[in-house]
Write a protein that holds these residues in place. Sequence first.
Motif, PDB file in Angstrom:
ATOM      1  N   MET A 103      45.280  15.385  46.655  1.00 13.92           N
ATOM      2  CA  MET A 103      45.428  15.844  45.268  1.00 13.92           C
ATOM      3  C   MET A 103      45.001  17.306  45.186  1.00 13.92           C
ATOM      4  SD  MET A 103      43.720  14.191  41.874  1.00 13.92           S
ATOM      5  CE  MET A 103      44.326  12.593  42.377  1.00 13.92           C
ATOM      6  N   CYS A 131      49.963  13.026  42.441  1.00 15.04           N
ATOM      7  CA  CYS A 131      49.618  11.609  42.530  1.00 15.04           C
ATOM      8  C   CYS A 131      49.740  11.180  43.989  1.00 15.04           C
ATOM      9  CB  CYS A 131      50.537  10.771  41.641  1.00 15.04           C
ATOM     10  SG  CYS A 131      50.263   8.991  41.764  1.00 15.04           S
ATOM     11  N   ASP A 132      48.622  10.827  44.603  1.00 13.56           N
ATOM     12  CA  ASP A 132      48.612  10.408  46.002  1.00 13.56           C
ATOM     13  C   ASP A 132      48.922   8.922  46.092  1.00 13.56           C
ATOM     14  OD1 ASP A 132      47.892  12.979  46.785  1.00 13.56           O
ATOM     15  OD2 ASP A 132      45.752  12.540  46.603  1.00 13.56           O
TER      16      ASP A 132
END
Length: 312
Positions: free
Chosen positions: A1, A90-91
């Motif tokens: 992120m 967004c991981d």
Amino acid sequence: MTVTPDMQVWSGRTDAAEGQSALRWHQWVQPYASEQAPGVTLLGLASDEGVKRNQGRTGARQGPSALRKALANLAWHGSTPVYDAGDVACDGAALETAQQHYAAKMSEMLGRGHLALGLGGGHEIALASFTGLADHLRSQESKPRIGILNFDAHFDLRFAEQSSSGTPFLQIADYCQAAGMDFEYCCLGISQHNNTQSLFDQAEKLNVRFLLDRQMQSWNLPGIEAFLQAFLSTVDHLYMTVCLDVLPASQAPGVSAPSAHGVDLTVVEHLVRLARASGKLRLADIAELNPSLDQDARTARIAARLLASMVI
């Protein structure tokens, strides 16, 4: 992120022979730093997870970058500083973590006096944007009157166990209830045929103000203006969000759910400018730009024009 801006995306034509009055966005935007003078600050939420959870067509993760590229070559006509704060990514499936991080970054920028503009990404950006604004304002007043103005073909009031691009405004309603705040939500461009009766029932329960897409036409502009002004008069602060699927598919093909009817760009842009002129705009964002579905970057160009109209 990450939130580090990639300034290489800000490139385009340079008209040096025409002097300093021939600037374009790519020559004006600077990387964001905390010590800078207040201005307009861009922050992206690079996320596909909300659209995926909502059973939509993915690809919006690349939206922030595509929007910057479309903005970069637009002519610059202002004097306000503009900064790029990068993207919150967004991981994997960690959407809620990304939303929290994005909200915190927005709250920080608002606290430094910036007009914050969000770049999506799916419409899950709305929950993160509103939370960041509300957290900032609640540090100054106990129950801020925040109006939510959403240009959208969908209410996005779905109930689900997880956050998605279809749930943000119901989640915001829950936030407001927990905080003792009024939920002031106005949605312009609703498609009756793309929202179930249960969603209309939910909108009625929550006292949502809305106009259908077929009411949002140029022949009805005086009525639409009056409707919007009546809403704006009830709030002190405005959060404005534009879901690009409010536009006709012929104008905005690069979205998860293209609109068969939609609201023409001329009407949407006029109302965006009207809302900005109220003096109550604190934060705004553009959502649902999906470059993988965009023909000739038409949707990105429209998104850039709408975002520019929030600044200049």
